[in-house]
Design a protein around this motif. Sequence first.
Motif, PDB file in Angstrom:
ATOM      1  N   TYR A 123      16.531   7.036  18.167  1.00 37.03           N
ATOM      2  CA  TYR A 123      17.056   6.578  16.884  1.00 37.03           C
ATOM      3  C   TYR A 123      15.962   6.004  15.991  1.00 37.03           C
ATOM      4  N   ALA A 124      15.103   5.150  16.536  1.00 41.49           N
ATOM      5  CA  ALA A 124      14.052   4.510  15.728  1.00 41.49           C
ATOM      6  C   ALA A 124      13.147   5.560  15.090  1.00 41.49           C
ATOM      7  N   GLU A 125      12.780   6.578  15.851  1.00 41.80           N
ATOM      8  CA  GLU A 125      11.926   7.647  15.313  1.00 41.80           C
ATOM      9  C   GLU A 125      12.641   8.428  14.208  1.00 41.80           C
ATOM     10  N   ALA A 126      13.904   8.732  14.421  1.00 38.70           N
ATOM     11  CA  ALA A 126      14.681   9.464  13.406  1.00 38.70           C
ATOM     12  C   ALA A 126      14.829   8.624  12.151  1.00 38.70           C
ATOM     13  N   GLN A 127      15.065   7.345  12.308  1.00 41.92           N
ATOM     14  CA  GLN A 127      15.206   6.466  11.152  1.00 41.92           C
ATOM     15  C   GLN A 127      13.889   6.373  10.378  1.00 41.92           C
ATOM     16  N   ARG A 132      10.664   7.829   5.556  1.00 39.19           N
ATOM     17  CA  ARG A 132       9.487   8.455   4.927  1.00 39.19           C
ATOM     18  C   ARG A 132       9.905   9.537   3.946  1.00 39.19           C
ATOM     19  N   LEU A 133      10.856  10.364   4.352  1.00 36.95           N
ATOM     20  CA  LEU A 133      11.345  11.421   3.464  1.00 36.95           C
ATOM     21  C   LEU A 133      12.090  10.830   2.271  1.00 36.95           C
ATOM     22  N   HIS A 134      12.824   9.764   2.505  1.00 39.31           N
ATOM     23  CA  HIS A 134      13.521   9.094   1.410  1.00 39.31           C
ATOM     24  C   HIS A 134      12.515   8.567   0.387  1.00 39.31           C
ATOM     25  N   THR A 135      11.390   8.049   0.838  1.00 33.64           N
ATOM     26  CA  THR A 135      10.351   7.576  -0.080  1.00 33.64           C
ATOM     27  C   THR A 135       9.854   8.717  -0.950  1.00 33.64           C
TER      28      THR A 135
END
Length: 154
Positions: A123-127, A132-135
């Motif tokens: 989960y932490a990696e996916a989040q 990063r993509l959201h940025t």
Amino acid sequence: MATVMQVLHFLSIFGSAIAAGTLVMISFALLPIVRELPAGANLQVLQRVDPRVDRFNPPCVIVAAVAGLLTLLVHYELSAAGAVFLVLGILGMLGVAAISLGAIRPISAQLHGWSAAAPPAQYAEAQDRWARLHTLRTVAGVLGLACFIIAGLV
């Protein structure tokens, strides 16, 4: 009485402003708060926020891009600089859409499939990947908004 060009220009700015504002709010308000929560609560908040944002943000991106394109196609007195900034604004909105649909949506689907009661180890990696993509899409959205505004000023 407003002209068609004024209405289209308003719609490109209005749609991109709502989209960019939402993305900025998520980046600078929601994500820092969510990251302070335990993983289960963190995941639960993201699972509840996504559907609410998805009701209005994608239509705003579409309205902005279409209004920008229509302005570009029918505005006969548009300066070269105005045309360039309109194209850049459209590309900004297309960037938001491409990142959202091509990269973030699959991650979000994965997150929505997980139990908030017992988030998996990945989960932490996916989040982090989602953030990063959201940025990147936030930058695209803000630049698109800025270009639509500049297009109306030049």
